[in-house]
Design a protein around this motif. Structure first.
Motif, PDB file in Angstrom:
ATOM      1  N   LEU A   1      38.580  39.612  49.686  1.00 18.23           N
ATOM      2  CA  LEU A   1      38.470  38.139  49.374  1.00 18.23           C
ATOM      3  C   LEU A   1      39.421  37.059  50.104  1.00 18.23           C
ATOM      4  N   ASP A   2      40.281  37.598  50.927  1.00 17.61           N
ATOM      5  CA  ASP A   2      41.295  36.784  51.357  1.00 17.61           C
ATOM      6  C   ASP A   2      40.833  35.360  51.749  1.00 17.61           C
ATOM      7  N   ARG A   3      39.513  35.198  52.356  1.00  9.96           N
ATOM      8  CA  ARG A   3      39.245  33.991  52.801  1.00  9.96           C
ATOM      9  C   ARG A   3      38.344  33.028  51.713  1.00  9.96           C
ATOM     10  N   VAL A   4      38.115  33.671  50.524  1.00 13.13           N
ATOM     11  CA  VAL A   4      37.372  32.892  49.503  1.00 13.13           C
ATOM     12  C   VAL A   4      38.171  32.246  48.741  1.00 13.13           C
ATOM     13  N   ASN A   5      38.106  31.044  48.457  1.00 13.94           N
ATOM     14  CA  ASN A   5      38.670  30.064  47.314  1.00 13.94           C
ATOM     15  C   ASN A   5      37.663  29.826  46.285  1.00 13.94           C
ATOM     16  N   PRO A   6      37.262  30.535  45.268  1.00 12.99           N
ATOM     17  CA  PRO A   6      36.123  30.158  44.495  1.00 12.99           C
ATOM     18  C   PRO A   6      36.420  29.061  43.518  1.00 12.99           C
ATOM     19  N   GLY A   7      37.722  28.424  43.583  1.00 12.88           N
ATOM     20  CA  GLY A   7      38.032  27.453  42.698  1.00 12.88           C
ATOM     21  C   GLY A   7      39.374  27.231  42.420  1.00 12.88           C
ATOM     22  N   SER A   8      40.015  26.126  42.274  1.00 13.66           N
ATOM     23  CA  SER A   8      41.482  25.967  42.030  1.00 13.66           C
ATOM     24  C   SER A   8      41.842  26.424  40.664  1.00 13.66           C
ATOM     25  N   ASP A   9      41.066  26.784  39.693  1.00 11.42           N
ATOM     26  CA  ASP A   9      41.422  27.115  38.473  1.00 11.42           C
ATOM     27  C   ASP A   9      41.295  28.566  38.129  1.00 11.42           C
ATOM     28  N   VAL A  10      40.663  29.243  39.087  1.00 12.80           N
ATOM     29  CA  VAL A  10      40.150  30.618  38.629  1.00 12.80           C
ATOM     30  C   VAL A  10      40.734  31.421  40.140  1.00 12.80           C
ATOM     31  N   THR A  11      41.258  32.623  39.704  1.00 16.06           N
ATOM     32  CA  THR A  11      41.610  33.519  40.775  1.00 16.06           C
ATOM     33  C   THR A  11      41.177  34.811  40.702  1.00 16.06           C
ATOM     34  N   LEU A  12      41.087  35.712  41.733  1.00 13.20           N
ATOM     35  CA  LEU A  12      40.591  37.137  41.623  1.00 13.20           C
ATOM     36  C   LEU A  12      41.480  38.005  41.966  1.00 13.20           C
ATOM     37  N   ALA A  13      41.594  39.363  41.332  1.00 11.65           N
ATOM     38  CA  ALA A  13      42.414  40.300  41.696  1.00 11.65           C
ATOM     39  C   ALA A  13      41.334  41.416  41.859  1.00 11.65           C
ATOM     40  N   VAL A  14      41.862  42.229  42.860  1.00  9.96           N
ATOM     41  CA  VAL A  14      41.148  43.635  42.990  1.00  9.96           C
ATOM     42  C   VAL A  14      41.722  44.697  42.107  1.00  9.96           C
ATOM     43  N   ASP A  15      41.305  45.368  41.245  1.00  9.87           N
ATOM     44  CA  ASP A  15      41.871  46.525  40.490  1.00  9.87           C
ATOM     45  C   ASP A  15      41.618  47.867  41.107  1.00  9.87           C
ATOM     46  N   ALA A  16      40.317  48.076  41.731  1.00  6.08           N
ATOM     47  CA  ALA A  16      40.035  49.223  42.145  1.00  6.08           C
ATOM     48  C   ALA A  16      38.931  49.002  43.480  1.00  6.08           C
ATOM     49  N   ALA A  17      38.963  49.966  44.138  1.00  7.37           N
ATOM     50  CA  ALA A  17      37.713  49.833  45.276  1.00  7.37           C
ATOM     51  C   ALA A  17      37.333  51.323  45.488  1.00  7.37           C
ATOM     52  N   LEU A  18      36.004  51.290  46.026  1.00  7.62           N
ATOM     53  CA  LEU A  18      35.051  52.622  46.337  1.00  7.62           C
ATOM     54  C   LEU A  18      34.596  52.118  47.746  1.00  7.62           C
ATOM     55  N   THR A  19      35.261  52.302  48.950  1.00  8.84           N
ATOM     56  CA  THR A  19      34.494  51.833  50.137  1.00  8.84           C
ATOM     57  C   THR A  19      34.025  52.871  51.002  1.00  8.84           C
ATOM     58  N   GLY A  20      34.369  54.258  50.694  1.00 14.63           N
ATOM     59  CA  GLY A  20      33.936  55.295  51.630  1.00 14.63           C
ATOM     60  C   GLY A  20      34.390  55.358  53.028  1.00 14.63           C
ATOM     61  N   PRO A  21      33.801  56.048  53.697  1.00 10.41           N
ATOM     62  CA  PRO A  21      34.105  56.301  55.302  1.00 10.41           C
ATOM     63  C   PRO A  21      33.462  54.999  56.126  1.00 10.41           C
ATOM     64  N   PRO A  22      34.403  54.433  56.966  1.00 11.69           N
ATOM     65  CA  PRO A  22      33.946  53.328  57.829  1.00 11.69           C
ATOM     66  C   PRO A  22      32.958  53.321  58.529  1.00 11.69           C
ATOM     67  N   LEU A  23      32.201  52.377  59.046  1.00 12.06           N
ATOM     68  CA  LEU A  23      31.025  52.495  60.040  1.00 12.06           C
ATOM     69  C   LEU A  23      31.272  51.864  61.318  1.00 12.06           C
ATOM     70  N   THR A  24      31.117  52.512  62.412  1.00 18.37           N
ATOM     71  CA  THR A  24      31.613  51.991  63.689  1.00 18.37           C
ATOM     72  C   THR A  24      30.327  51.497  64.321  1.00 18.37           C
ATOM     73  N   MET A  25      30.631  49.938  64.507  1.00 21.85           N
ATOM     74  CA  MET A  25      29.780  48.999  65.199  1.00 21.85           C
ATOM     75  C   MET A  25      30.423  48.486  66.305  1.00 21.85           C
TER      76      MET A  25
END
Length: 417
Positions: free
Chosen positions: A319-343
């Motif tokens: 979410l680097d390009r997302v600015n949901p609001g000046s008073d709220v921030t987001l932190a990523v605690d964990a991720a499950l993304t799996g194998p990448p997809l080639t396109m």
């Protein structure tokens, strides 16, 4: 349907269709090719733009090279949609007779890859509801993590159930709602009829043999036998999408609900059909009715679920390009993304290949934590991420990449015990 859904439509392939993978399909170089499923959003947006041009009034001469600037003004240049357009999809979808109301046509049920926080027991041959991943508050247990740091806190897993892995497969709207409402509610609402371990039941594969013909002699080329694994959609099913945005002069919304295009390898016939209604559970989650009106706890955690692929330079920071609001921030605690997809693919107007890139696949999930703000602004942040396209490049997002929903976060092992 939500007003922001725009014009909903169904693209129904009438014939078996192959949406080519990003590799050579030339007979003799590739003896076997398998269709991508579903096609990439970039492929889908090409069908939509073509259909809009074919359905324009007055009719356009698409074969005239002098028309190229006019076409770009109407539907955008090859690499981008016009400003203000937002395309969603493609989502495999079929009518659901079990959800039909009296004297009404059955609603359309879109299917999506199973979110990776739904886990299955390894070697479990008995159909059972999935396990919801939980936060592991203590060390010493096997964990699931795609952040590249197994010591991340909180880790994810189900030590109470032994070794588990993401369930995989595809889910329909009922199970999508169950997943996003969280373990406390959704575990009891899981329906085995709305999950398939492979593709949804209304899509099957066909192997099509072929032999390349020498254009000079009209005879078979040596060593040019090939086999293509095509997709056959059941009658009434296809790829669901919608388009929101202002249409240029001559373009008609009706073109997306009545007409035909050529789709996939060798230009197989596909027709655009209207969508009279969507499954109520799909509407429920896309309109955000499963989310809280206020988030009282600062630091509360929620799942961010990718419904379509996204190109992310760093999947650990979605979410680097997302600015949901000046008073709220987001932190990523964990991720499950799996194998990448080639396109990759080709740019049809120029015939030039696009570079192959690695995308985070649909079904990927991130556990995000809300910090700062008020209970109301934290809830508003969730709605700003739900049923929007916040992942990846904005130009690709307008084509349907990076579509997300938000679900209630996991329990801890202590809470779930």
């Amino acid at each position: 349907m939500s007003p922001r859904d725009g014009t909903p439509f169904l693209v129904e392939p009438v014939e078996p269709v192959v949406f080519g993978p990003p590799q050579s399909g030339y007979a003799g170089e590739a003896h076997r090719i398998a269709s991508q499923f579903p096609p990439a959003p970039r492929t889908f947006q090409g069908l939509v733009r073509t259909r809009l041009l074919l359905g324009a009034e007055p009719p356009l001469d698409l074969s005239d090279p002098a028309m190229a600037p006019t076409l770009a003004d109407l539907v955008g240049p090859p690499a981008a949609l016009p400003e203000g357009w937002q395309l969603t999809g493609p989502f495999p979808a079929a009518p659901d007779d079990t959800a039909a109301e009296a004297d009404q046509p059955p609603p359309l049920s879109p299917w999506v890859p199973t979110p990776r926080f739904l886990l299955g027991r390894r070697d479990d041959r008995t159909p059972r509801p999935p396990l919801f991943a939980r936060r592991i508050a203590c060390g010493g247990h096997p964990v699931l993590s795609d952040l590249g740091d197994e010591t991340a806190t909180p880790a994810l897993g189900r030590p109470d159930a032994g070794a588990v892995s993401p369930l995989g497969g595809w889910i329909g709207p009922a199970n999508l709602r169950a997943a996003l409402e969280g373990e406390a509610v959704g575990a009891a609402a899981w329906s085995p009829h709305h999950w398939c371990p492979g593709r949804p039941r209304f899509v099957r594969t066909e192997t099509q043999p072929g032999l390349a013909i020498d254009p000079g002699t009209g005879t078979a080329q040596d060593n040019a036998l090939y086999f293509a694994q095509a997709l056959r959609f059941a009658a009434g099913s296809g790829l669901f999408g919608s388009l929101h945005g202002p249409l240029g002069a001559g373009l008609r919304e009706q073109a997306l609900t009545d007409g035909a295009v050529q789709a996939g390898r060798k230009g197989r016939l596909a027709v655009f059909r209207p969508v009279p209604a969507l499954h109520p559970d799909w509407t429920h989650v896309t309109e955000g009715h499963h989310l809280p009106e206020s988030v009282d706890e600062e630091g509360a955690r929620f799942w961010l679920v990718a419904l379509t692929p996204a190109f992310l330079p760093d999947p650990r920071r979605p979410l680097d390009r997302v600015n949901p609001g000046s008073d709220v921030t987001l932190a990523v605690d964990a991720a499950l993304t799996g194998p990448p997809l080639t396109m990759g693919g080709f740019e049809m107007t120029s015939g030039r290949p696009r570079p192959n890139r690695l995308y985070v696949p649909a079904g990927s999930v991130w556990l995000v934590r809300l910090r700062g703000g008020t209970p109301e602004s934290r809830a508003a942040t969730l709605r700003a991420l739900n049923n929007h396209h916040p992942l990846g490049d904005p130009i690709e997002a307008a084509m349907g990449f990076g579509h997300t929903l938000v679900g209630r976060g996991p329990l801890t092992t202590e809470q779930g015990s």
